[in-house]
Design an enzyme around this catalytic site. Structure first.
Site, PDB file in Angstrom:
ATOM      1  N   ASP A 157       0.813  -1.216   0.000  1.00 60.77           N
ATOM      2  CA  ASP A 157       0.000   0.000   0.000  1.00 60.77           C
ATOM      3  C   ASP A 157       0.847   1.267   0.000  1.00 60.77           C
ATOM      4  OD1 ASP A 157      -2.007   1.833   0.270  1.00 60.77           O
ATOM      5  OD2 ASP A 157      -2.525   1.313   2.324  1.00 60.77           O
ATOM      6  N   ASP A 167      -1.283   7.470  -6.346  1.00 60.53           N
ATOM      7  CA  ASP A 167      -1.512   6.255  -5.560  1.00 60.53           C
ATOM      8  C   ASP A 167      -1.676   5.059  -6.477  1.00 60.53           C
ATOM      9  OD1 ASP A 167      -2.118   4.641  -3.262  1.00 60.53           O
ATOM     10  OD2 ASP A 167      -4.238   4.803  -3.796  1.00 60.53           O
TER      11      ASP A 167
END
Length: 477
Positions: free
Chosen positions: A138, A357
């Protein structure tokens, strides 16, 4: 005309069992699995090469993935990825912090909804002897953690829990250590093992997922594409004894790749000579493996590469960029958002207005700015506009052909970094006769998602504070 995106952009770092055998002890090692946000398989080495290393990435919905569900159709997987993007917005909104000693610090919020922690898994080996662990990779969080024995409150997982007592390299971290101070919620603990000097942490995510346990040091082993596993000793990680949230049974933790001091990227800085990493995501219609590289192997340079500054903001976990405008063909549209008095205003000078992201599939933009893009695209594309029956995507066209005349869309980042997006970066087939724009409005946060990053070598340099983009055929990288 470039091929449109046709499957979910989620991958796993895959380490063949033959490589795993090199890192394992003579006895058969137990296999564990982490939870899900880059899907990636690592194995951490005795000493990381100063030149860095590269690992494979495998699509999370590939038949090679442990998350593969053969009963789901391609369109089902695509829609689920888009739904996760919408849910993941909460991941970037700071949750309300509670006292570590409060009984409400770890509420029972076990859930079976689609996990929103990210789109990629990472497979690492942890401990001595090494235990294989598959987890969420992540870029939107820092802490590396896995569920551990004894488990006071854990979400269900199919593999066995990691047992720190069986590892000869496991060492808990004192609460006076600097690593303990990096966490907003940490204290000298007695709740887990009765040791008053042990650092106990509580780490919560914006989507209400959480982990609570003991901060410790362990050896991680990462497999690389060179075939030589790399070991990284004394990596700080969380041994979670109370965990819950949007995790499924195939995983058991999370691997933080954010910009904070406890992330894997930051912890590899010394061993790989610099806080650098890069990835190259193949178009989703292709079955070739993607790549992620760390250290010097992660440097992005050469002809065609453009760079934009990383903006330092709070929290330092997220990678903030400054998006000045987006062009549709030759029409340049200035970035804008709502000012505090609710009037639309151009705010290109507002640094750090968008987060890049890899764990979010779609790109999210302020509503007014998004409306300008939709209007320009509707004018440029000669096709019948239709509505997305699921209500997620705001601009769709009726077409059985992939070629609907999508213009080049250019994202203009500060520092002169013009990133030219092709059709595969901005449109996806959502039905047999429907193609949709993969950027959506969001009033909460702006995110440059992973569909927009495909077929680019994307490099992060935490020392030089920059992100670089280089157009690349990622099937050949």
């Amino acid at each position: 005309m470039p091929t449109l995106s046709s499957s979910i952009p989620a991958f796993i770092f895959y380490i063949p069992k033959t490589i795993m055998a090199l890192a394992a002890a003579p006895s058969t090692s137990t296999k564990l699995y982490f939870p899900l946000a880059l899907l990636a398989c690592f194995i951490l080495l005795t000493q990381a090469s100063s030149h860095g290393f590269t690992a494979d990435l495998i699509h999370r919905d590939s038949p090679l993935s442990p998350l593969y569900n053969s009963s789901m159709s391609h369109l089902d997987r695509l829609h689920n990825a888009f739904r996760r993007s919408v849910t993941r917005v909460h991941h970037f909104i700071k949750p309300t912090m509670t006292s570590l000693s409060s009984s409400s610090a770890a509420p029972n919020i076990q859930s079976i909804i689609i996990p929103s922690a990210g789109e990629y898994l990472m497979n690492v080996s942890i401990g001595t002897p090494p235990v294989e662990v598959l987890g969420i990779a992540d870029t939107g969080s820092d802490l590396i953690w896995t569920q551990c024995k004894p488990c006071k409150q854990c979400f269900n997982q199919n593999p066995p829990l990691f047992d720190p007592k069986k590892s000869s390299t496991y060492h808990s971290i004192p609460c006076q250590s600097s690593s303990c101070t990096y966490l907003e919620e940490a204290a000298c603990g007695t709740l887990i093992n009765g040791d008053h000097d042990t650092c106990e942490y509580s780490y919560r995510y914006g989507d209400r997922s959480f982990t609570r346990g003991t901060l410790a040091l362990e050896t991680l082993t990462v497999g690389s594409t060179s075939g030589r596993p790399t070991s990284v000793p004394k990596v700080v990680f969380g041994c979670g004894h109370e965990n819950g949230g949007t995790f499924d049974e195939s995983g058991s933790g999370l691997i933080g790749l954010g910009g904070g001091p406890l992330s894997l990227v930051s912890q590899l800085t010394k061993s790989t000579k610099g806080g650098k990493f890069s990835y190259c995501l193949v178009p989703t219609a292709n079955t070739a493996a993607s790549k992620i590289s760390f250290g010097r192997a992660g440097v992005v340079s050469g002809s065609g590469a453009v760079s934009t500054p990383l903006v330092t903001k709070n929290p330092d976990t997220f990678y903030y960029l400054t998006l000045e405008a987006i062009s549709v063909g030759e029409k340049r549209l200035a970035y804008k958002t709502k000012s505090p008095d609710c009037e639309e205003a151009a705010v290109a000078a507002n640094e750090g207005n968008i987060i890049i992201d890899s764990g979010t599939t779609l790109t999210l933009l302020p509503p007014g700015f998004h409306d300008d893009l939709v209007s320009a695209l509707e004018t440029a594309i000669n096709a019948e506009r239709v509505s997305d029956p699921r209500g997620i995507l705001s601009l769709c066209f009726k077409s059985k052909s992939d070629d609907i005349g999508v213009p080049v869309i250019t994202a203009h980042f500060s520092g002169g970094a013009d990133v030219k997006l092709q059709a595969l970066n901005t449109f996806a087939r959502m039905d047999d006769d429907m193609i949709c724009f993969t950027m959506i409005p969001s009033s909460d946060v702006a995110i440059f998602g992973n569909l927009a990053q495909m077929n680019f070598l994307v490099g992060y340099d935490l020392e030089e504070r920059s992100v670089s983009f280089k157009p690349t055929d990622c099937t050949k990288h």
